[in-house]
Design an enzyme around this catalytic site. Structure first.
Site, PDB file in Angstrom:
ATOM      1  N   LYS A 284      10.236   0.175  -9.734  1.00 40.51           N
ATOM      2  CA  LYS A 284      10.518   1.232  -8.770  1.00 40.51           C
ATOM      3  C   LYS A 284      11.557   2.204  -9.305  1.00 40.51           C
ATOM      4  CE  LYS A 284      10.271   3.228  -4.743  1.00 40.51           C
ATOM      5  NZ  LYS A 284       9.063   3.991  -4.393  1.00 40.51           N
TER       6      LYS A 284
ATOM      7  N   TRP B 277      12.843  -7.319 -15.898  1.00 39.64           N
ATOM      8  CA  TRP B 277      11.689  -6.532 -16.329  1.00 39.64           C
ATOM      9  C   TRP B 277      11.772  -6.481 -17.852  1.00 39.64           C
ATOM     10  CZ3 TRP B 277      10.527  -1.764 -18.717  1.00 39.64           C
ATOM     11  CH2 TRP B 277       9.242  -1.253 -18.455  1.00 39.64           C
TER      12      TRP B 277
ATOM     13  N   ARG C  80      11.698  -3.368  -7.239  1.00 40.28           N
ATOM     14  CA  ARG C  80      12.127  -2.675  -8.445  1.00 40.28           C
ATOM     15  C   ARG C  80      11.241  -3.021  -9.644  1.00 40.28           C
ATOM     16  NH1 ARG C  80      17.653  -0.782  -8.178  1.00 40.28           N
ATOM     17  NH2 ARG C  80      17.845  -0.992 -10.416  1.00 40.28           N
TER      18      ARG C  80
ATOM     19  N   GLU D 210      -1.618   3.668 -10.642  1.00 39.52           N
ATOM     20  CA  GLU D 210      -0.491   2.760 -10.451  1.00 39.52           C
ATOM     21  C   GLU D 210      -0.894   1.453  -9.779  1.00 39.52           C
ATOM     22  OE1 GLU D 210       3.571   5.318  -9.878  1.00 39.52           O
ATOM     23  OE2 GLU D 210       2.107   5.436  -8.260  1.00 39.52           O
TER      24      GLU D 210
ATOM     25  N   HIS E 118     -13.226  23.013 -19.505  1.00 39.90           N
ATOM     26  CA  HIS E 118     -12.695  23.130 -20.853  1.00 39.90           C
ATOM     27  C   HIS E 118     -12.465  21.755 -21.482  1.00 39.90           C
ATOM     28  CE1 HIS E 118     -12.269  27.433 -20.460  1.00 39.90           C
ATOM     29  NE2 HIS E 118     -11.623  27.265 -19.313  1.00 39.90           N
TER      30      HIS E 118
ATOM     31  N   ASN F  62      21.494  -5.723 -16.618  1.00 41.14           N
ATOM     32  CA  ASN F  62      20.538  -4.627 -16.551  1.00 41.14           C
ATOM     33  C   ASN F  62      20.900  -3.597 -17.604  1.00 41.14           C
ATOM     34  OD1 ASN F  62      19.377  -5.837 -14.355  1.00 41.14           O
ATOM     35  ND2 ASN F  62      20.031  -4.307 -12.860  1.00 41.14           N
ATOM     36  N   GLY F  63      19.881  -3.007 -18.226  1.00 43.52           N
ATOM     37  CA  GLY F  63      20.139  -1.999 -19.251  1.00 43.52           C
ATOM     38  C   GLY F  63      19.600  -2.439 -20.596  1.00 43.52           C
TER      39      GLY F  63
ATOM     40  N   CYS G 299      14.661  -4.290 -12.976  1.00 43.68           N
ATOM     41  CA  CYS G 299      15.611  -5.403 -12.988  1.00 43.68           C
ATOM     42  C   CYS G 299      16.499  -5.332 -11.743  1.00 43.68           C
ATOM     43  CB  CYS G 299      16.477  -5.423 -14.237  1.00 43.68           C
ATOM     44  SG  CYS G 299      15.573  -5.534 -15.783  1.00 43.68           S
TER      45      CYS G 299
ATOM     46  N   LYS H 157      -1.406   7.782  -8.152  1.00 44.13           N
ATOM     47  CA  LYS H 157      -1.418   6.697  -7.174  1.00 44.13           C
ATOM     48  C   LYS H 157      -2.520   5.695  -7.485  1.00 44.13           C
ATOM     49  CE  LYS H 157       1.861   6.955  -5.687  1.00 44.13           C
ATOM     50  NZ  LYS H 157       2.443   8.034  -6.364  1.00 44.13           N
TER      51      LYS H 157
ATOM     52  N   GLU I 161      -0.902  13.842  -8.456  1.00 41.83           N
ATOM     53  CA  GLU I 161      -0.302  12.749  -7.687  1.00 41.83           C
ATOM     54  C   GLU I 161      -1.356  11.769  -7.189  1.00 41.83           C
ATOM     55  OE1 GLU I 161       2.514  10.353  -5.691  1.00 41.83           O
ATOM     56  OE2 GLU I 161       2.550  11.675  -7.444  1.00 41.83           O
TER      57      GLU I 161
END
Length: 608
Positions: free
Chosen positions: A603, A74, A27, A488, A504, A100-101, A2, A485, A481
């Site tokens: 973000k 968002w 964001r 995402e 395993h 926001n929140g 947001c 990536k 990582e």
């Protein structure tokens, strides 16, 4: 997650609000809107989808006025549609709010308001704020906001306007960032200082439980009792060009290629050959306190968590201090036994990550030294930590973090060196490490030359539905990582594992359609990793390897190879992650994905 932009001044608000919203696109959001005032008239415009949809709507119905608030949402409560987009109006049209929140008690408040005859137009938790302020508005907007805030349970960053106060913007903060931009004859309000780049370089960061008022001629900050508060004006050190893509097609690609400069910035002023160590100005712990540390806890989320895992290897090897790495979202609710001489280090690119901030606060509450590693100067985590280290990586706009990861790992290597020299590392060892660190940016520049090869390999494997990423020791966090990536930005399922764990269970996934990405530069466990690679080949799985330049053994066994320069093992995470970033980027581009704004992601995750 947001974004908020508010403005009051002499210029038309609409273009300034839109410019700020565009700077906040990174964001993450799924709808956008704004509200402006012309005297007693309020103009509300909002649309689901990208900001371009809002712009199209504004061409048909402009929003005039020199006062306004705007928002990118968002979705948390209710789907992404026009009704749930911000700003939200009270039923009587006297109050517009962006938020926001999360308001945790919104359901109870909604029922109470509905019982009093209030009609709601959205499914959001945020609308209750507008309705409550309108119910308490009796000529004084600031007092009405102040009266409502104690009723709200949860987190908020608010901007409020009303036709009853046509030259005023009111802001309030609790747990969600808010920054005031100071201009000449105009003032701004934003959830992120990056939104103000190009408009003003002077900002004031609001603290929790503070309110602010903005008019054309002045700004003021108050506490929860509406007593005036003195606040320092700070300067933003970003330039407008820092937030432009330049010659690159996407911010993510630009930021991948900015990594050599970002690492140079992280090193600048921190290498001390006289002491054969790294030097930091903001740790706020003296040598005796650092030397007495018996345990370190690193806490973070997402990419920062993977950097912390690399930091665990670094600190334990250089400083011989036991390190634990905790997901901040779990650590904040656990009550683990923590020794007295334990230092907690929170890692966050934005410095606003809600879970990481909560973990930091809980650590401080229990009396442990709490440090921070973050990128954004003046962020909440940076302000609330007892001390810390800034990355100085510059703004990272792409949602999928790249240069922040490498800057975090490098910063953790510097910290490991600093702690090691306080304990057992010799002067000669320290000097050797300094030389290797100083050479690193140029090594990363050489590594970036694999870009074209990464694209070619991406063309071959872009249609795969699953990937495995495998590495050992320092390279296990890189495998995690690399997989993150790809997930995402390309929406391909990918998992990272320690290469030795592959047999395993995950080896059951191996088939001719599932590529395995092995991170296998030369090192102490190279032969072990090659044995794991052979296990994949024996089952018909295609192998993409990241290997040391000139390694013919890997080239003979893998289907595809991305070569990287030879570096000491502790620096291999920084070098090997670069081709994985490029591979993910090119796969996502070839699949037609929105690389900089991947679906469902934000973000800066400022809600739980």
């Amino acid at each position: 997650m947001c974004g908020i932009i508010g403005y009051v001044g002499r210029r038309e608000a609409e273009p300034l609000l839109l410019d700020g919203l565009r700077r906040l696109e990174y964001r993450g959001y799924d709808s956008a809107g704004l509200a402006t005032l012309t005297g007693p008239r309020l103009h509300l415009r909002k649309r689901a989808g990208r900001i371009s949809e809002l712009v199209r709507h504004l061409r048909e119905r402009p929003a005039p006025g020199c006062v306004g608030i705007s928002h990118t949402r968002w979705a948390t409560h209710g789907p992404a549609n026009d009704a749930n987009a911000h700003p939200h109006l009270s039923s009587d049209g006297r109050v517009a709010v962006v938020h926001n929140g999360v308001i945790e008690n919104h359901a109870i408040l909604r029922r109470q308001l509905q019982a009093a005859g209030v009609v709601f137009r959205s499914d959001t938790d945020s609308e209750v704020i507008a309705q409550l302020i309108a119910r308490h508005l009796d000529g004084d907007l600031v007092q009405a906001v102040c009266n409502v805030l104690p009723m709200l349970k949860g987190t908020y960053g608010l901007a409020v306007v009303s036709p009853d106060a046509p030259d005023l913007v009111v802001g309030a903060r609790l747990g969600s960032p808010l920054v005031l931009g100071v201009g000449r004859g105009e003032h701004f309000l934003a959830s992120d200082p990056g939104a103000l780049v190009g408009q003003t370089d002077r900002v004031v960061y609001l603290q929790d439980h503070q309110l602010c008022t903005l008019t054309r001629g002045e700004w003021r900050i108050f506490d929860r009792e509406l007593s005036p508060v003195e606040a320092a004006v700070q300067r933003i050190d970003w330039e407008a060009g820092d937030a432009d893509k330049g010659a690159f097609e996407h911010y993510m690609l630009k930021e991948i290629h900015e990594q050599p400069e970002a690492l140079e910035n992280a090193l600048r002023g921190r290498l001390s050959w006289d002491e054969a160590s790294a030097h930091f100005g903001g740790l706020n712990l003296n040598k005796r306190q650092l030397r007495s540390a018996e345990r370190i806890i690193l806490t973070a989320c997402g990419t920062s968590y993977h950097a912390a895992l690399a930091g665990e290897y670094l600190i334990e090897e250089f400083a011989r201090i036991p390190v634990e790495v905790e997901y901040a979202s779990e650590f904040r609710y656990r009550n683990p036994p923590i020794d007295r001489n334990t230092v907690v280090i929170a890692i966050s690119q934005s410095g606003e990550t809600a879970d990481t901030l909560a973990a930091l606060r809980e650590s401080k509450r229990k009396g442990h030294p709490a440090l921070a590693i973050c990128n954004v100067v003046g962020s909440t985590i940076a302000r609330e930590a007892d001390g810390g280290i800034y990355l100085h990586a510059g703004p990272e706009i792409g949602v999928a973090s790249t240069k922040a990861f490498t800057s975090q790992v490098l910063t953790l290597a510097l910290l490991a060196l600093h702690l090691g020299r306080l304990r057992h590392l010799s002067c000669l060892e320290g000097g050797r490490i300094l030389d290797e660190l100083q050479a690193l940016p140029e090594v990363i520049r050489r590594t970036l030359a694999c870009d074209a090869e990464a694209r070619r390999i991406a063309e071959r494997f872009m249609s795969a539905c699953n990937f495995l990423y495998l590495g050992r020791q320092y390279l296990f966090p890189v495998a995690l990582e690399g997989a993150l990536k790809l997930k995402e930005i390309s929406y391909i399922h990918a998992e990272g594992y320690p290469a030795g764990e592959m047999k395993h269970g995950p080896i059951a996934l191996v088939d001719e359609d599932t590529p395995s990405v092995f991170v296998v530069p030369r090192g102490l466990v190279f032969e072990k990793s090659m044995s794991n690679l052979e296990e994949i080949r024996a089952r018909g799985g295609p192998v993409i390897a990241v290997a040391t330049e000139g390694d013919e053994e890997v080239a003979a066994r893998a289907d595809e190879v991305l070569f990287v320069p030879d570096v000491p093992e502790y620096l291999q995470p920084l070098v090997t992650v670069v081709p994985l970033q490029l591979l993910a980027y090119h796969i996502a581009c070839l699949r037609g994905c929105d690389v900089d704004k991947p679906r469902n992601l934000a973000k800066s995750v400022t809600v739980e």
